[in-house]
Design a protein around this motif. Structure first.
Motif, PDB file in Angstrom:
ATOM      1  N   ALA A  13     -21.465  18.611  23.811  1.00  0.00           N
ATOM      2  CA  ALA A  13     -22.609  17.705  23.918  1.00  0.00           C
ATOM      3  C   ALA A  13     -22.859  16.957  22.615  1.00  0.00           C
ATOM      4  O   ALA A  13     -23.260  15.784  22.619  1.00  0.00           O
ATOM      5  CB  ALA A  13     -23.842  18.487  24.339  1.00  0.00           C
ATOM      6  N   SER A  14     -22.614  17.617  21.474  1.00  0.00           N
ATOM      7  CA  SER A  14     -22.875  16.969  20.185  1.00  0.00           C
ATOM      8  C   SER A  14     -21.958  15.773  19.938  1.00  0.00           C
ATOM      9  O   SER A  14     -22.301  14.873  19.180  1.00  0.00           O
ATOM     10  CB  SER A  14     -22.716  17.985  19.052  1.00  0.00           C
ATOM     11  N   TRP A  15     -20.781  15.777  20.584  1.00  0.00           N
ATOM     12  CA  TRP A  15     -19.858  14.668  20.404  1.00  0.00           C
ATOM     13  C   TRP A  15     -20.009  13.602  21.480  1.00  0.00           C
ATOM     14  O   TRP A  15     -19.583  12.478  21.289  1.00  0.00           O
ATOM     15  CB  TRP A  15     -18.421  15.188  20.390  1.00  0.00           C
ATOM     16  N   GLY A  16     -20.590  13.972  22.611  1.00  0.00           N
ATOM     17  CA  GLY A  16     -20.838  12.989  23.652  1.00  0.00           C
ATOM     18  C   GLY A  16     -19.570  12.303  24.124  1.00  0.00           C
ATOM     19  O   GLY A  16     -18.552  12.953  24.401  1.00  0.00           O
ATOM     20  N   LEU A  17     -19.608  10.972  24.166  1.00  0.00           N
ATOM     21  CA  LEU A  17     -18.461  10.207  24.656  1.00  0.00           C
ATOM     22  C   LEU A  17     -17.284  10.238  23.701  1.00  0.00           C
ATOM     23  O   LEU A  17     -16.173   9.814  24.060  1.00  0.00           O
ATOM     24  CB  LEU A  17     -18.878   8.755  24.907  1.00  0.00           C
ATOM     25  N   LEU A  18     -17.483  10.741  22.479  1.00  0.00           N
ATOM     26  CA  LEU A  18     -16.365  10.849  21.543  1.00  0.00           C
ATOM     27  C   LEU A  18     -15.499  12.074  21.813  1.00  0.00           C
ATOM     28  O   LEU A  18     -14.371  12.148  21.319  1.00  0.00           O
ATOM     29  CB  LEU A  18     -16.886  10.908  20.100  1.00  0.00           C
ATOM     30  N   PHE A  19     -16.005  13.034  22.578  1.00  0.00           N
ATOM     31  CA  PHE A  19     -15.273  14.277  22.790  1.00  0.00           C
ATOM     32  C   PHE A  19     -13.866  14.057  23.353  1.00  0.00           C
ATOM     33  O   PHE A  19     -12.917  14.719  22.913  1.00  0.00           O
ATOM     34  CB  PHE A  19     -16.061  15.209  23.709  1.00  0.00           C
ATOM     35  N   PRO A  20     -13.643  13.144  24.309  1.00  0.00           N
ATOM     36  CA  PRO A  20     -12.270  12.943  24.792  1.00  0.00           C
ATOM     37  C   PRO A  20     -11.308  12.464  23.705  1.00  0.00           C
ATOM     38  O   PRO A  20     -10.091  12.642  23.834  1.00  0.00           O
ATOM     39  CB  PRO A  20     -12.438  11.870  25.882  1.00  0.00           C
ATOM     40  N   PHE A  21     -11.865  11.863  22.648  1.00  0.00           N
ATOM     41  CA  PHE A  21     -11.004  11.345  21.582  1.00  0.00           C
ATOM     42  C   PHE A  21     -10.898  12.305  20.405  1.00  0.00           C
ATOM     43  O   PHE A  21      -9.822  12.462  19.812  1.00  0.00           O
ATOM     44  CB  PHE A  21     -11.536   9.981  21.124  1.00  0.00           C
ATOM     45  N   VAL A  22     -12.017  12.936  20.061  1.00  0.00           N
ATOM     46  CA  VAL A  22     -12.031  13.949  19.011  1.00  0.00           C
ATOM     47  C   VAL A  22     -12.811  15.140  19.552  1.00  0.00           C
ATOM     48  O   VAL A  22     -14.027  15.023  19.795  1.00  0.00           O
ATOM     49  CB  VAL A  22     -12.710  13.427  17.717  1.00  0.00           C
ATOM     50  N   PRO A  23     -12.165  16.268  19.841  1.00  0.00           N
ATOM     51  CA  PRO A  23     -10.822  16.633  19.372  1.00  0.00           C
ATOM     52  C   PRO A  23      -9.693  16.479  20.396  1.00  0.00           C
ATOM     53  O   PRO A  23      -8.546  16.709  20.058  1.00  0.00           O
ATOM     54  CB  PRO A  23     -10.998  18.112  19.042  1.00  0.00           C
ATOM     55  N   VAL A  24     -10.003  16.110  21.677  1.00  0.00           N
ATOM     56  CA  VAL A  24      -8.987  16.204  22.735  1.00  0.00           C
ATOM     57  C   VAL A  24      -7.789  15.294  22.450  1.00  0.00           C
ATOM     58  O   VAL A  24      -6.635  15.751  22.388  1.00  0.00           O
ATOM     59  CB  VAL A  24      -9.604  15.891  24.112  1.00  0.00           C
TER      60      VAL A  24
END
Length: 368
Positions: free
Chosen positions: A144-155
């Motif tokens: 949740a803390s990364w939101g829409l960035l999660f698919p890019f960092v770290p995935v």
């Protein structure tokens, strides 16, 4: 069956590989590759982004990706775009499902379903992508803390590092990765006739028809499947006629030239002896390559126009040369000993004559 043989039979059933072509060496290399790649991926991410609950070193789906990348690197599901695109797009589908659907049970189902559909349409189907979608839905505060960035960092970051390490590992091991299926045979003479190897036996449309009949999806590239079937045909021919070796049918008085010969001398030999392939030797008599009239057309010296030779050992089954001598490009195979010295040569005519003698007597009478 005796009691003493039962444990052995059970052991063979339990520990025999379930994947076609798998060997103990391949499995050990897969273990080593996964060990190195997963550890280094976590190390790199930890070095640049630190370690803490706000960013895991590496997301769990990478473990499943490593299984495919190192255990079955020829699989269409293990290719770079499948790993990077599949994990990243699936994580994005999970984020979207969690954002719009607040009931976790429904969100996880929708997330994985959307991931499969999105990976299918973008040609990056990757089984660990389903886990990436689940992680995005159920990941808690770290996601949740990364939101829409999660698919890019770290995935996506994890996936890119893992693939890069996989490419290096497989190159060092001299494996074909990213895996590129051998293209279907083509007519090299630029006519509308199908290539000679496909005029008898199965055709590409037969493969398509068989796949349609099964109505199942197989984890193998269609080009690899065709290549496997053609090799099965060769192996069956070798088994039936493998007693005839290259040494039995090869020409032993091989016309050859040295690497310092002039193109004029080489052309004269090709025309005088009515041959299409001329082996080229170094000063010690070892094979360097071959030349033909095409290579020597505008040349002054043989050196600089030598092409790689098709070779085989004397004890190889003569039938095993069929794929090489019917590829539309190769006119002869040079037979070399273990030290690289030329001991013979087999032309298309030599092999055709040998194959005629291998035919059963009844078939030979019918042909006559």
């Amino acid at each position: 069956m005796s009691n003493s043989s039962t444990p052995k039979a059970l052991g063979r059933r339990l520990f025999s590989p379930i994947l076609a072509g798998a060997t103990l060496r391949e499995r050990m290399l897969a273990c080593l590759g996964a060990l190195i790649a997963i550890a280094l991926t976590g190390m790199v991410c930890g070095y640049f982004f630190g370690q803490g609950p706000h960013l895991p070193l590496i997301v769990a789906p990478m473990g499943a990706s490593a299984v495919l990348l190192f255990a079955v690197p020829a699989s269409p599901l293990a290719q770079p775009w499948s790993i990077i695109g599949g994990n990243t797009i699936s994580a994005m589908m999970g984020i979207l499902a969690a954002h719009f659907i607040h009931e976790p049970i429904i969100a996880i189902g929708v997330g994985v379903s959307l991931a499969i559909g999105a990976m299918s349409f973008t040609r990056c189907l990757h089984p660990p992508g389903g886990a990436a979608a689940l992680t995005a839905v159920l990941g808690g505060p770290a996601v949740a803390s990364w939101g829409l960035l999660f698919p890019f960092v770290p995935v996506a970051l994890n996936s890119c590092i893992l693939v890069a390490l996989g490419v290096v590992f497989h190159k060092l091991g001299r494996r074909n990765y990213p895996h590129v299926a051998v293209p279907a045979p083509v007519n090299t003479h630029q006519t509308i006739d199908p290539p000679s190897v496909t005029r008898i036996g199965f055709r590409e449309e037969d493969v398509d028809a068989a796949l349609a009949k099964f109505e199942e999806t197989f984890d193998i590239d269609r080009g690899d499947l065709s290549r496997l079937l053609r090799q099965v045909e060769v192996e069956a021919a070798v088994r039936s006629h493998g007693t005839v070796s290259c040494a039995d049918i090869m020409s032993r008085d091989v016309i050859a030239v040295g690497e310092n010969a002039t193109a004029e001398d080489a052309r004269a030999l090709l025309l005088k002896h009515n041959i299409r392939t001329l082996p080229v030797k170094d000063g010690s008599g070892r094979l360097i390559g071959t030349v033909g009239l095409r290579e020597l057309m505008q040349a002054e010296q043989v050196a600089g126009h030598i092409v790689t030779a098709a070779t085989a050992p004397p004890d190889a089954p003569a039938v095993s040369l069929l794929p090489v001598l019917t590829d539309g490009r190769t006119h002869a195979v040079v037979i070399v000993d273990p030290t690289g010295h030329v001991v013979g040569l087999i032309s298309q005519t030599d092999l055709l004559s040998a194959m005629a003698h291998m035919l059963p007597e009844r078939t030979a009478r019918i042909a006559a």
